[in-house]
Each structure stands twice: as structure tokens, then as C-alpha cells.
Scaffold this motif. Structure first.
Motif, short mmCIF file in Angstrom:
data_model
loop_
_atom_site.label_atom_id
_atom_site.label_comp_id
_atom_site.label_asym_id
_atom_site.label_seq_id
_atom_site.Cartn_x
_atom_site.Cartn_y
_atom_site.Cartn_z
N PRO A 51 0.83 -1.21 0.00
CA PRO A 51 0.00 0.00 0.00
C PRO A 51 0.87 1.26 0.00
CG PRO A 51 -0.60 -1.49 1.79
CD PRO A 51 0.65 -2.01 1.19
N GLU A 52 0.32 2.33 -0.55
CA GLU A 52 1.04 3.59 -0.58
C GLU A 52 1.02 4.22 0.81
OE1 GLU A 52 -0.59 6.21 -3.48
OE2 GLU A 52 -0.23 4.83 -5.12
N ALA A 53 2.04 5.01 1.08
CA ALA A 53 2.09 5.76 2.34
C ALA A 53 1.03 6.87 2.29
CB ALA A 53 3.48 6.36 2.53
N PHE A 54 0.53 7.24 3.46
CA PHE A 54 -0.42 8.35 3.54
C PHE A 54 -0.20 9.11 4.85
CE2 PHE A 54 -2.54 4.70 5.46
CZ PHE A 54 -3.12 5.22 6.60
N ASP A 55 -0.61 10.35 4.85
CA ASP A 55 -0.52 11.22 6.02
C ASP A 55 -1.58 12.29 5.84
OD1 ASP A 55 0.11 12.93 8.11
OD2 ASP A 55 2.26 12.97 7.67
N GLU A 56 -2.63 12.24 6.64
CA GLU A 56 -3.73 13.18 6.48
C GLU A 56 -4.44 13.39 7.81
OE1 GLU A 56 -5.97 10.72 3.67
OE2 GLU A 56 -7.59 10.62 5.14
N VAL A 57 -5.27 14.39 7.85
CA VAL A 57 -6.14 14.63 9.00
C VAL A 57 -7.54 14.17 8.58
CG1 VAL A 57 -7.18 16.35 10.52
CG2 VAL A 57 -4.76 16.54 9.86
N TYR A 58 -8.11 13.26 9.37
CA TYR A 58 -9.43 12.72 9.08
C TYR A 58 -10.28 12.89 10.33
CZ TYR A 58 -13.10 9.45 7.77
OH TYR A 58 -14.31 8.88 7.47
N LEU A 59 -11.39 13.59 10.22
CA LEU A 59 -12.29 13.86 11.34
C LEU A 59 -11.53 14.42 12.54
CD1 LEU A 59 -14.63 10.71 11.20
CD2 LEU A 59 -15.01 12.97 10.21
N GLY A 60 -10.56 15.28 12.26
CA GLY A 60 -9.81 15.94 13.31
C GLY A 60 -8.67 15.14 13.91
N ARG A 61 -8.42 13.94 13.39
CA ARG A 61 -7.34 13.08 13.91
C ARG A 61 -6.30 12.90 12.81
NH1 ARG A 61 -9.76 9.91 18.19
NH2 ARG A 61 -7.65 9.29 18.72
N ARG A 62 -5.03 12.88 13.19
CA ARG A 62 -3.96 12.67 12.21
C ARG A 62 -3.78 11.17 12.02
NH1 ARG A 62 2.33 14.60 12.12
NH2 ARG A 62 2.68 14.02 9.95
N ILE A 63 -3.96 10.72 10.79
CA ILE A 63 -3.74 9.31 10.47
C ILE A 63 -2.58 9.21 9.50
CG2 ILE A 63 -6.10 8.59 10.98
CD1 ILE A 63 -6.67 8.55 7.98
N GLN A 64 -1.74 8.21 9.73
CA GLN A 64 -0.57 8.00 8.89
C GLN A 64 -0.42 6.51 8.62
OE1 GLN A 64 1.84 9.90 12.02
NE2 GLN A 64 2.81 11.02 10.34
N GLY A 65 0.15 6.20 7.48
CA GLY A 65 0.47 4.82 7.15
C GLY A 65 1.73 4.80 6.31
N ARG A 66 2.58 3.81 6.60
CA ARG A 66 3.83 3.73 5.85
C ARG A 66 4.43 2.33 5.99
NH1 ARG A 66 4.75 6.93 10.36
NH2 ARG A 66 6.16 6.03 11.88
N PRO A 67 5.21 1.93 4.99
CA PRO A 67 5.92 0.65 5.13
C PRO A 67 6.90 0.73 6.29
CG PRO A 67 5.98 1.45 2.86
CD PRO A 67 5.43 2.57 3.71
N LEU A 68 7.06 -0.38 7.00
CA LEU A 68 7.99 -0.46 8.12
C LEU A 68 9.10 -1.43 7.79
CD1 LEU A 68 5.49 -0.74 11.12
CD2 LEU A 68 6.72 1.29 10.35
N ALA A 69 10.27 -1.15 8.29
CA ALA A 69 11.40 -2.07 8.12
C ALA A 69 11.19 -3.27 9.03
CB ALA A 69 12.70 -1.36 8.46
N GLY A 70 11.64 -4.41 8.62
CA GLY A 70 11.57 -5.60 9.46
C GLY A 70 10.36 -6.47 9.22
N GLY A 71 9.32 -5.96 8.61
CA GLY A 71 8.15 -6.76 8.25
C GLY A 71 7.45 -7.42 9.41
N HIS A 72 6.34 -6.87 9.84
CA HIS A 72 5.55 -7.48 10.89
C HIS A 72 4.83 -8.71 10.36
CE1 HIS A 72 6.21 -3.53 12.68
NE2 HIS A 72 5.98 -4.13 13.82
N HIS A 73 4.46 -9.60 11.25
CA HIS A 73 3.86 -10.87 10.87
C HIS A 73 2.57 -10.72 10.06
CE1 HIS A 73 2.74 -15.04 11.10
NE2 HIS A 73 1.62 -14.73 11.73
N HIS A 74 1.58 -10.00 10.58
CA HIS A 74 0.30 -9.92 9.89
C HIS A 74 0.14 -8.68 9.03
CE1 HIS A 74 -1.30 -13.40 11.88
NE2 HIS A 74 -0.97 -12.91 13.05
N GLY A 75 0.80 -7.60 9.37
CA GLY A 75 0.61 -6.34 8.67
C GLY A 75 1.47 -6.21 7.43
#
Length: 130
Positions: A51-75
Motif C-alpha cells: 500500500p502507498e504511504a499516507f498522512d492526512e487529517v481525518y475527522l480531526g485526527r492525524r492518520i498515517q500509514g507507511r511501510p515499516l522495516a523488518g516486516g511485521h507478521h500480519h501487517g
């Protein structure tokens, strides 16, 4: 204090949902993100890759998503954060995503999982899993 497990976290989330009632984001809330140039139809992964990274304010809350190093099991090595606190997400075999806040409501992307969690939290802080 007992260690927080996935089972306890899900039980606590179910208890909160049962006492608060189920909530669908209003049309105004869904349109809020479009006012800021975001499109719900654009939340799908491109080329079935990460998935692409994102960084935005949604309903007044800051939401972010990004790839992480090390690779989590389920995510799949992808981190989602609400106001800086990690929201545990998991990718299902069919490509949909769920979070510990909206475990029984699969969505098409981590961004959609963050938005669903914000709507479900209704202003309450996200408590990190230990």
C-alpha cells in the motif's frame, strides 16, 4: 497487571462497541476527507503491491500509514498510526485489511482501516497494544 493479549484487546474492543453501539460514518464525515483532496475510491493498493504511504487529517485526527522495516507478521511490514499511536492492522488472505478497532469489518486498504478506526473511536484516544 496482566499482560495485554490480542484476545483481551479484542474482548475490550467488543465491550466498547457493545456499550457505544455500532456507528456508520455520516455522509458529512465521509465527505470531509474529499474536501481535503482525498478520494475513498483511491484507497486500493496499486498493482497488488505494498500500500502507498499516507498522512492526512481525518475527522480531526492525524492518520498515517507507511511501510515499516523488518516486516511485521500480519501487517506485511506496514504501520498505521492515529495521532502517533500505532493501530494494529492485519492483511487478510483476500487482500482486505482489518484493525483491532474494527476487527469484523474488513476494508480495502490500511488508510480505510485508519479512517474506520477514527470513526469508531469517536474522539476517544487509541490505547496502544503492549
Amino acid at each position: 497487571m496482566p499482560r495485554l493479549t490480542r484476545r483481551r484487546a479484542l474482548a475490550a474492543g467488543a465491550a466498547v462497541a457493545a456499550t457505544a453501539g455500532l456507528h456508520e460514518p455520516s455522509a458529512a464525515a465521509q465527505g470531509h476527507s474529499r474536501e481535503h483532496g482525498h478520494d475513498h475510491d483511491r484507497d486500493h493498493d496499486h498493482d497488488h503491491g505494498a500500500p502507498e504511504a499516507f498522512d492526512e487529517v481525518y475527522l480531526g485526527r492525524r492518520i498515517q500509514g507507511r511501510p515499516l522495516a523488518g516486516g511485521h507478521h500480519h501487517g506485511g511490514g506496514y504501520g498505521v498510526f492515529i495521532d502517533g499511536v500505532e493501530l494494529h492492522v492485519m492483511r487478510n488472505a483476500d487482500g482486505s485489511w482489518i484493525s483491532v478497532v474494527s476487527h469484523y469489518d474488513p476494508v480495502p486498504s490500511p488508510r480505510a482501516a485508519a479512517r474506520a478506526a477514527v470513526a469508531e473511536l469517536r474522539g476517544a484516544p487509541l490505547v496502544p497494544l503492549a
